[in-house]
Motif scaffolding. Structure first.
Motif, short mmCIF file in Angstrom:
data_model
loop_
_atom_site.label_atom_id
_atom_site.label_comp_id
_atom_site.label_asym_id
_atom_site.label_seq_id
_atom_site.Cartn_x
_atom_site.Cartn_y
_atom_site.Cartn_z
N GLN A 1 0.84 -1.20 0.00
CA GLN A 1 0.00 0.00 0.00
C GLN A 1 0.87 1.23 0.00
O GLN A 1 1.83 1.33 0.77
CB GLN A 1 -0.91 0.00 1.22
N ARG B 1 -1.69 -8.35 0.30
CA ARG B 1 -1.43 -6.91 0.41
C ARG B 1 -0.65 -6.64 1.68
O ARG B 1 -0.99 -7.15 2.76
CB ARG B 1 -2.75 -6.15 0.43
N LEU C 1 0.76 -3.70 4.28
CA LEU C 1 0.48 -2.34 4.73
C LEU C 1 1.40 -2.01 5.89
O LEU C 1 1.71 -2.88 6.73
CB LEU C 1 -0.98 -2.20 5.18
#
Length: 422
Positions: free
Chosen positions: A291, A316, A318
């Motif tokens: 991200q 993902r 982050l």
């Protein structure tokens, strides 16, 4: 720094191979922000001084100040690269450990400053004030330094500072907002320590709060680049009252310091860790992305959004730091809170979620965070009660999802992984 997977204790994964993959990414992230190597690579001895990231800084003598959770490791890196040039040093950190022979060690309090924090600040001031114009003060800063190096402004006591810090921590305010208040009530923050230094100055930073050196540890040697927000408005916004808060309001107009000019460089931050985790997962054939903006906001809400915005078949990564407004009586920091919220959201699915503090500490617990999958939460109503009581620690301990890695000796905020790869 040993592999995270070898230190996880009682983590009971329903899918050991998938969990090992995520923990391997944590290992890779921690290795990328290992402070000894970062500082060793940044410094080079030169005949007339020191090369700091290639920039020559002339120096008759080199003195070193390291403070924060990564201070001991950063000092060891300096010793390995320019040790013979260092005349004297001071390391202020949160636990006893190995430091170079030329350094004095002070153990101080975190996340609430204590008498060790004040001793560290006083010793740092004394060190800075001994230097001549042709000396160099090399300052190594890392996350946690706001509490670890502290001396109250005139009119405030240590107890006032402790009360104010405790209320800020309980309020759910982001770290950058807390640091605005901390600067206003300190004689070392906001460039004020550097202002006492009449020598050359260089600051190297392992950051837990972004890419601005003035923000990390409230910038004792780097004043803020922008005007500070109104402290009274901050205290009002987060309903922080009491005698310490009122005294802070009266001190809030004090100006920032103006230290000597010199390089102030970020060696690593949360995105350094996130990029390393991303590379590790991509190298194992996963479709993975990092991200682009940093985590922030309430932990439980951010966890739900992170899951919703991750596509099926993808992983993902982050990084950043969320907040928790403590409303219950339980234990559990922001990463454990996020993990339980995520566990409720992914219940019954094949997804996984990991949240870990890179310093190895999450809230007032012995855990660094949590790792959950679709089978962690069997009763969402029961899990929600733990969450509402801010008792994510007890829930994760019961279900086997606690991540215990011990203090890592570094600190670049938090790392989350949402795994929807199936």
């Amino acid at each position: 720094m040993g592999p995270a997977k070898s230190r996880l204790g009682d983590l009971r994964a329903r899918d050991p191979s998938a969990t090992r993959l995520l923990l391997g990414a944590v290992d890779a992230a921690l290795e990328a922000v290992e402070p000894t190597g970062l500082v060793r690579e940044a410094l080079t001895p030169a005949p007339a001084g020191v090369l700091v990231e290639g920039e020559l800084i002339p120096a008759r003598r080199v003195m070193l100040l390291a403070f924060g959770k990564a201070a001991a490791g950063m000092a060891r890196g300096a010793d390995q690269s320019i040790g013979p040039l260092i005349s004297q040093g001071l390391v202020v950190t949160d636990e006893a450990g190995e430091v170079p022979g030329w350094a004095d060690l002070i153990v101080a309090g975190h996340p609430i400053p204590d008498r060790g924090s004040v001793r560290g600040a006083q010793a740092a001031i004394a060190l800075a004030e001994t230097l001549a114009p042709d000396d160099l003060l090399l300052v190594l800063v890392s996350g946690g330094g706001s509490a670890l190096l502290e001396a109250p402004a005139e009119g405030l006591s240590l107890d006032d500072l402790r009360e104010l810090n405790d209320r800020l921590l309980q309020s759910g305010a982001p770290i950058e907002v807390m640091n605005h208040v901390r600067r206003a009530v300190s004689i070392v923050k906001g460039g004020r320590l550097g202002e006492r230094c009449k020598s050359r100055l260089a600051t190297l930073v392992v950051s837990d709060v972004g890419s601005d050196p003035a923000v990390v540890a409230s910038g004792p040697t780097v004043p803020p680049n922008t005007p500070a927000p109104d402290v009274s408005e901050i205290l009002d916004s987060y309903s922080i009252t009491g005698l310490a808060a009122e005294r802070a309001r009266r001190l809030a107009t004090t100006g920032m310091g103006q230290p000597p000019s010199g390089p102030a460089l970020i060696l690593a931050d949360c995105f350094t860790a996130g990029a390393a985790a991303t590379r590790h997962l991509a190298a194992r054939g996963l479709k993975v992305s990092l991200q682009s903006d940093a985590l922030d906001g309430p932990a439980h809400e951010t966890a739900v959004r992170a899951i919703a915005s991750t596509k099926e078949g993808e992983v993902r990564v982050l990084v950043g730091e969320t907040t928790v407004e403590v409303t219950g009586t339980g234990r559990g920091g922001r990463n454990q809170h996020a993990a339980v919220a995520a566990g409720i959201e992914i219940a019954g699915s094949g997804f996984r979620f990991l949240a870990v503090g890179t310093d190895g500490v999450d809230g007032p617990t012995d855990a660094a965070g949590g790792c959950v999958d679709g089978g962690t939460v069997n009763d969402s109503h029961s899990a929600q009660r733990y969450l509402d009581n801010c008792d994510s620690y007890s829930f994760l301990e019961k279900t086997g999802g606690l991540l215990r890695i011990g203090k890592t000796g570094t600190n670049v905020a938090d790392l989350w992984i949402v795994d929807k790869s199936g």
